[in-house]
Write a protein that holds these residues in place. Sequence first.
Motif, PDB file in Angstrom:
ATOM      1  N   LEU A 270       1.103  -1.261  -0.137  1.00 34.88           N
ATOM      2  CA  LEU A 270      -0.114  -0.267  -0.416  1.00 34.88           C
ATOM      3  C   LEU A 270       0.714   1.439   0.240  1.00 34.88           C
ATOM      4  O   LEU A 270       2.014   0.987   0.503  1.00 34.88           O
ATOM      5  CB  LEU A 270      -1.001   0.561   1.254  1.00 34.88           C
ATOM      6  N   CYS A 271       0.789   2.699  -0.895  1.00 35.93           N
ATOM      7  CA  CYS A 271       0.860   3.189  -1.150  1.00 35.93           C
ATOM      8  C   CYS A 271       1.318   4.174   0.229  1.00 35.93           C
ATOM      9  O   CYS A 271      -0.111   4.286   1.072  1.00 35.93           O
ATOM     10  CB  CYS A 271       0.159   4.680  -1.542  1.00 35.93           C
ATOM     11  N   SER A 272       1.979   4.692   1.302  1.00 35.47           N
ATOM     12  CA  SER A 272       2.667   5.410   2.219  1.00 35.47           C
ATOM     13  C   SER A 272       2.993   6.603   2.490  1.00 35.47           C
ATOM     14  O   SER A 272       3.583   7.085   3.323  1.00 35.47           O
ATOM     15  CB  SER A 272       3.382   4.969   2.637  1.00 35.47           C
ATOM     16  N   CYS A 273       3.152   7.808   1.050  1.00 36.40           N
ATOM     17  CA  CYS A 273       2.781   8.710   0.820  1.00 36.40           C
ATOM     18  C   CYS A 273       2.568   9.359   1.976  1.00 36.40           C
ATOM     19  O   CYS A 273       1.138   9.233   2.557  1.00 36.40           O
ATOM     20  CB  CYS A 273       2.726   9.139  -0.788  1.00 36.40           C
ATOM     21  N   THR A 274       2.944  10.764   2.097  1.00 33.46           N
ATOM     22  CA  THR A 274       1.590  11.704   3.327  1.00 33.46           C
ATOM     23  C   THR A 274      -0.065  12.454   2.507  1.00 33.46           C
ATOM     24  O   THR A 274      -0.289  11.343   3.487  1.00 33.46           O
ATOM     25  CB  THR A 274       2.918  13.563   2.727  1.00 33.46           C
ATOM     26  N   THR A 275      -0.229  12.056   1.185  1.00 30.49           N
ATOM     27  CA  THR A 275      -1.683  11.877   0.708  1.00 30.49           C
ATOM     28  C   THR A 275      -2.157  10.823   1.286  1.00 30.49           C
ATOM     29  O   THR A 275      -3.317  10.780   1.954  1.00 30.49           O
ATOM     30  CB  THR A 275      -1.524  12.335  -0.861  1.00 30.49           C
ATOM     31  N   CYS A 276      -1.455   9.708   1.035  1.00 30.50           N
ATOM     32  CA  CYS A 276      -2.226   8.590   1.905  1.00 30.50           C
ATOM     33  C   CYS A 276      -2.572   7.649   2.928  1.00 30.50           C
ATOM     34  O   CYS A 276      -3.637   7.489   3.191  1.00 30.50           O
ATOM     35  CB  CYS A 276      -1.964   6.777   0.336  1.00 30.50           C
ATOM     36  N   GLN A 277      -1.530   8.395   3.179  1.00 32.61           N
ATOM     37  CA  GLN A 277      -1.505   8.723   5.104  1.00 32.61           C
ATOM     38  C   GLN A 277      -2.593   8.833   5.570  1.00 32.61           C
ATOM     39  O   GLN A 277      -3.635   8.929   6.186  1.00 32.61           O
ATOM     40  CB  GLN A 277      -0.216   8.837   6.000  1.00 32.61           C
TER      41      GLN A 277
END
Length: 383
Positions: A270-277
């Motif tokens: 799963l993506c853990s970039c700032t937006t996705c978090q």
Amino acid sequence: MSEEQTVSLVDVLEEDEELEEEASAVLAGSDSDHCSYPQGYVKRQALYACNTCTPKGGEAAGVCLACSYKCHEGHDLFELYTKRNFRCDCGNRKFTELQCKLHPVSPHPDKDEVNTLNKYSHNFFGVYCTCSRPYPDPDDQVEDEMIQCVVCEDWLHGRHLGCVVPDCVELQEMICELCMNKNDFLWTYADLLAVSGAAAQVKEETGGESNTDAPDKPQVDQVDDVIEPGSKRSREEAESSCRLKELQRIGQNRLRSGAVFWPSGWRSKLCSCTTCQERLSQANLSFLLDEWDTVLAYERKGKNNEQTQQGHDPLMSALDNLNRVQQLEIIHGYNDMKTELKDFLQTFAAEGKVVTPDDIRQFFEQQQSRKRRRVDDGRFYCT
């Protein structure tokens, strides 16, 4: 005894071992002696709902393993298996006539009257699935396994999932259709991450062909290729990119219906970039980025705890209080009986026979006879 009523020793041993492993996995991960309330909202623990103290029509409440033993002994309890981020309710305002024996309110003014962050469902009143039926259900004649959704943590019948239940389901996590639709970005991940062969049909109107002939295995490697396709992007660019957006760009338009099964390790994809978090946090799904949140990880911890607690044989501890002659007598007798009992049972297991009460009686009568002969012979002596 008719053939239909016959149960072989092999069946009994296998069932007993399976039940012991299940109990160790669930219960050994929780404390059976101390109320979990002081720990706050426990990451994951075994929980129970008391139908005696909080019947249907009242407020839902859950109690920890220790309180189910010490405070609700003899009550009508619903086993909830495990729940995440839950604080024990025992003795709070929801229990009008019961005070927690392990962590009462009065000596602990810091104890909240209500645990506002706890999440409840119809499970706390003894019903499960979209059909809202009890388990086991006395009126349901269909043999069907129940599978827990990792998001809402409700238990659903396999036939009510709206998809084919894949093989090795115990090693896979499932998200029910309702939770998928509440968080529709999960469907994007399902295009490439979900276990194929369950509900991974591609919409016919897009011109794609159904992948029903493909083997039931995860397609997780494709996701890595999406993020690092062999181009010369710098490491900083790759880390700042959003994996979810990349997947949306190449989405396969999966048929968005039915529950979705996910393979081992899917959370790490799963993506853990700032937006996705932030997106996961707003949806109360931040736990999906934590691979230690899984029930499988909790069960492994429970089994390890149980093995550690079993470290020293209770018989060996008891021997410390005996003299040397008594120790030798018991040790030899114990070892002889273990060997002989094992050999005795193996003959039944090998032939698939049933062990009758007469067989057991005869075995121990032989043990008693041999013990008398040993005493008469003066086999053991003090050095």
